[in-house]
Design a protein around this motif. Structure first.
Motif, PDB file in Angstrom:
ATOM      1  N   ARG A  95      -5.090  -8.828  -6.695  1.00 32.71           N
ATOM      2  CA  ARG A  95      -3.688  -7.723  -5.696  1.00 32.71           C
ATOM      3  C   ARG A  95      -3.108  -6.399  -6.249  1.00 32.71           C
ATOM      4  NH1 ARG A  95       1.381 -11.363  -5.381  1.00 32.71           N
ATOM      5  NH2 ARG A  95       1.349 -11.650  -8.098  1.00 32.71           N
ATOM      6  N   VAL A  96      -3.365  -5.074  -5.603  1.00 31.24           N
ATOM      7  CA  VAL A  96      -3.313  -3.932  -6.416  1.00 31.24           C
ATOM      8  C   VAL A  96      -2.332  -3.469  -5.230  1.00 31.24           C
ATOM      9  CG1 VAL A  96      -5.327  -3.324  -5.328  1.00 31.24           C
ATOM     10  CG2 VAL A  96      -4.330  -2.152  -7.217  1.00 31.24           C
ATOM     11  N   GLY A  97      -1.085  -2.586  -6.339  1.00 30.43           N
ATOM     12  CA  GLY A  97      -0.610  -1.613  -4.877  1.00 30.43           C
ATOM     13  C   GLY A  97       0.951  -1.161  -6.261  1.00 30.43           C
ATOM     14  N   VAL A  98       2.155  -0.897  -5.308  1.00 33.57           N
ATOM     15  CA  VAL A  98       3.463  -0.526  -5.741  1.00 33.57           C
ATOM     16  C   VAL A  98       3.917  -1.694  -5.882  1.00 33.57           C
ATOM     17  CG1 VAL A  98       5.089   1.114  -4.841  1.00 33.57           C
ATOM     18  CG2 VAL A  98       2.457   2.069  -5.168  1.00 33.57           C
ATOM     19  N   GLU A 121       8.085  10.558  -3.990  1.00 36.72           N
ATOM     20  CA  GLU A 121       6.794   9.316  -4.155  1.00 36.72           C
ATOM     21  C   GLU A 121       6.252   8.533  -3.676  1.00 36.72           C
ATOM     22  OE1 GLU A 121       9.773   6.366  -1.341  1.00 36.72           O
ATOM     23  OE2 GLU A 121       9.548   7.935   0.329  1.00 36.72           O
ATOM     24  N   ILE A 122       5.261   9.769  -3.032  1.00 35.17           N
ATOM     25  CA  ILE A 122       3.973  10.272  -2.335  1.00 35.17           C
ATOM     26  C   ILE A 122       3.908  11.544  -2.367  1.00 35.17           C
ATOM     27  CG2 ILE A 122       3.355  10.254  -0.117  1.00 35.17           C
ATOM     28  CD1 ILE A 122       5.301   8.650   1.446  1.00 35.17           C
ATOM     29  N   SER A 168      -1.253   6.152  -2.561  1.00 35.00           N
ATOM     30  CA  SER A 168       0.101   7.084  -1.436  1.00 35.00           C
ATOM     31  C   SER A 168       0.634   5.798  -0.235  1.00 35.00           C
ATOM     32  CB  SER A 168      -0.485   8.377  -1.155  1.00 35.00           C
ATOM     33  OG  SER A 168      -1.515   8.361  -0.712  1.00 35.00           O
ATOM     34  N   ARG A 169      -0.730   5.396   0.419  1.00 34.09           N
ATOM     35  CA  ARG A 169      -0.837   4.470   1.407  1.00 34.09           C
ATOM     36  C   ARG A 169       0.363   3.618   1.298  1.00 34.09           C
ATOM     37  NH1 ARG A 169      -7.019   3.696   3.362  1.00 34.09           N
ATOM     38  NH2 ARG A 169      -7.691   6.617   3.316  1.00 34.09           N
TER      39      ARG A 169
END
Lengths: 312, 312, 312, 312
Positions: free
Chosen positions: B19-22, D228-229, B60-61
């Protein structure tokens, strides 16, 4: 290769900094006390002021001061937190030649063996606080020792309302006068909850304060202390003790003040005292709290003074 | 000027990322419900998996997906959290062409108006949880809705011990048999405290779950709900209600399961349920907790099944 | 006076409880290691399962188990966390005769002396994790050791974009080709930040894992470790080290996996590994994170396997 | 059935309570501003003092005051936090006839739309603070508005040391004088990190402070705001902006003060200002911080005054 000193750069037009330093540095220490070793993981904040003409504080010196002071104050036969914070405050001033004020605050979990109501050896968890502040030329820094203890508070108001309601209920269901009397012979239900109370003293003159004694003072003025292990009889005893001494947060604060004054007549009038009690209300989602900050001298002038100054 | 794509760089020998993300992105939303607007400050975690040959996820997506999904799902007349998390999960997969799995978790304070026992309009604070997970080619994502409610738990064990001790005390001080009977007519003191209980459901088929109803289920299986405002009579009523329904954390978990099963026969067998109850013990410094995770189907096979599977 | 056993009461129709126990109990311990004493303030969670027919777990036994196990496992010459958690898990099963599963999780701040890049003795703060789980009849419990270390991560993506932008800027302001070459000889600015990475292993067979070595593995795969004291030269060296090894959170996770595999060929294939890396992004208000959970065996089958299983 | 008033009971010998009340009550509100609605989940503390002769504060009144004031101050066309806290402070005094002092503090996450450096609409997260205090007979309460904004701080000291080290390295590897010049034309690496800075003003006279403007002041004095982006070009621009304005925590505090003074000559001299800046150091495990508390009048007397008062 000479490296530039950016912090030492001077500013011709600027503002003083009230406090600058390092926050949240953690450090384990063992304090050797007669008969036991005390393990503390200190969380340490250190800070000095900064004159308008100095761009930056040398941050690495703050940490060097902490390390030097721990080496000098702790681990010896008579180490103490007070000695540690005093040394840190004095060394901060010495290391930051441009500063005229220095302060340190430390905080740690603290553990004590106790005997539970059912005679078991238990280990209870508290928080210990200490601090020191000093100004250049002040002489001895002012020192602070404080404790946070959690225990039980039982609400006096709900207990009396419940008693009235129960009496009313019993009466309606045909209870005799003799039976109704029972309600005045026993504690009845009320809401009780975790209460966290902090007591701290700050002083400038030569004196000694024992954190264990501050914990004792807090615990004996709650509705009841709490214990990590309680078998059935012990549990009933804690519940009944608490219901026989229901306490508002205001009661806890005042009783602790009274206790400090009556058990410590030797403490000087200029000692600052702070008591703060927070009940994590079991009937609400928010907390109730009360606090008093004062000097022992002001408190000793007694309730007459209290009322007078209050009115104005 | 062309900017390099470092994340898109390929790796010939590497490992998948689960899992990778924000994490911890906050966003305020207003959900329009019939008759009221619900304000939520969402704390959002989003994540996808990553194949061994892709160096990095385009971070950023992740945030763009959140913003797009909020615009599409919230603020309309029939907005809902379920719709939001479903859209986010699907859009994550679409935006990260290299990923085969996507997940989102959201959490927010949630408020409801209630009527207190003394007939006042009060606003109570809960936590609402939601989430979605999906794999490429799965069709509809699995959805989760959960709530956390705090209320009061009163200990059944201490109450019976206290009753025994009080009877013993009264007997010794010469109480009559008739007077002793009173102890069986009234609730006696016990320790009670803030209890925090979480109930969540996760499902894959088409169905609807209402967070308000989950809160109702939790609250009616605590010893008592709590209220921000309680005048004396209301306070006594909450205390007495709680003492007439003393509940262990285990009782709360089991009664909630029973409640869900009996009030929701229409929910499919493959719905995942999780119940976790934590009592912030007023007689200890630590917490007591109990939890059950299961499918509704497994629970419905009933206690016979439960006992059997347990033994092995 | 005989006191009632409410927890022991039987229920004829009920549900199993997955886990019930005590959370957040704190306890200080000193572990004697060759050459040094390790001070830990453990935060401990213990739990067992509960059959459908047993109303409650005896909560005081959970704490008694902890105390007994600490006395038996810690403070001796060769005390260890693994020994502690193994004993707790086994004793939980023995003390709760009705349970068939037991689990313990502990967590503590952990400190190590290091030498900083400018050759100073510093004390760095980590988190150590341990746990054990066992089922009745399983034999030896499965054991877990983990660490959390914070350090610096520098972003590889922003660095290359910045390099491109700087080249463009220099070119426009008339820089020579020779001057532009400098941009490929030095690291250029990028965003860097506090990164917190956790590495844990869980195993069932006989083996040894050293927490210090896990910390070393984490730290050498960050962009750079961090130090409590850095004088100017040391600070420059940490900054330059980090900029010469820019790492995404995905890179950190994969490099740690690679490191464990290549430095520990002796670890069995069924060891569970979990790596989670969180960067507290200095250019965003939210965090970036990546994690991988797997067995060493699965990872060893290599990137071919990884890619294959990924596609399905 | 008449219920007893335990709190109203009088004490003949006691101590004043400095502050008593309710903490941590949460409440969602929508403030209608021209052109937008602002959603806030307020965390509210309210408190009054208590004379020596009154046993307890009526806690339910604290919550009633909050509810009444929200109904009166929020949700209207020109609602504001200042109006809310002023009403709460005044109503606290009115509802607690025995009190002579009242205080309220509120805190909430706050969100603003912004345009990112690469021209995207983003939503950024801040914290908004407000408070009011009043004494009986004081007239208008004193009001406080504050904000916390996080952004990036880049260290000026490490940047110059790194520049020196890089020059030295290049020289040794045979770089020409012309090439060395490049180092003075570009920003070089330094450690940068999340910085959290709080700015608050407290005043008694009639005046207006806009939270959005306080946020703008904080953000433009950090090394760079964050978003944030950020697509690649935007990311490079934030990194380069930050490295072209490296800031110590002391610099941030002083520049904010300077900014407030120069952009707000109309603010009265007796306005209290507090600025506190915390950098979550990417090269250390602890934080660096600096703060200044003062009146605008004292600051306006300028650096001459600053230096003079400092020396004594």
């Amino acid at each position: 290769m000479e490296l530039p000193d950016i912090q030492g750069g001077s500013l011709h037009q600027s503002y003083r900094i009230t406090r600058v330093g390092v926050r949240g540095l953690k450090r384990p220490v063992v304090i050797h006390r007669p008969g036991k070793d005390v393990l503390l993981v200190l969380v340490i904040d250190v800070m000095v002021n900064l004159p308008a003409e100095q761009r930056g504080s040398h941050m690495s010196r703050h940490v060097e001061v902490i390390n030097r002071s721990i080496d000098a104050a702790i681990g010896k036969d008579h180490g103490s937190l007070e000695d540690l914070v005093r040394r840190i405050a004095l060394d901060l001033l010495e290391s930051h030649g441009y500063a005229t004020y220095a302060e340190v605050q430390v905080k740690a979990d603290y553990f004590r063996e106790k005997i539970s109501p059912d005679q078991r050896k238990v280990v209870e968890n508290y928080v210990i606080l200490s601090g020191a502040r000093t100004s250049r030329g002040q002489g001895s820094p002012s020192l602070m020792i404080g404790v946070e203890a959690s225990g039980m508070s039982a609400c006096p108001c709900a207990m009396e309302t419940v008693r009235t309601v129960l009496a009313d209920d019993l009466r309606r269901s045909g209870a005799t006068a003799e039976q109704l009397e029972v309600l005045n012979m026993i504690p009845v239900p009320t809401h009780n909850q975790k209460n966290r109370t902090t007591l701290s003293l700050e002083w400038t003159s030569e004196m000694k304060v024992d954190a264990d004694e501050l914990i004792d003072i807090v615990e004996r003025n709650l509705s009841s202390p709490t214990y990590e292990i309680l078998k059935r009889a012990g549990e009933a005893s804690v519940v009944l003790d608490a219901h026989r001494k229901p306490q508002f947060v205001e009661d806890i604060v005042r009783d602790i003040i009274d206790d400090v004054l009556s058990t410590h007549p030797e403490l000087p009038d200029d000692v600052q005292i702070k008591v703060c009690s927070v009940s994590e209300e079991s009937i609400h989602k928010h907390d109730a709290f009360a606090e008093r900050t004062s000097t022992l001298g002001e408190l000793r002038e007694g309730s007459r003074h209290e009322k007078e100054t209050f009115i104005h």
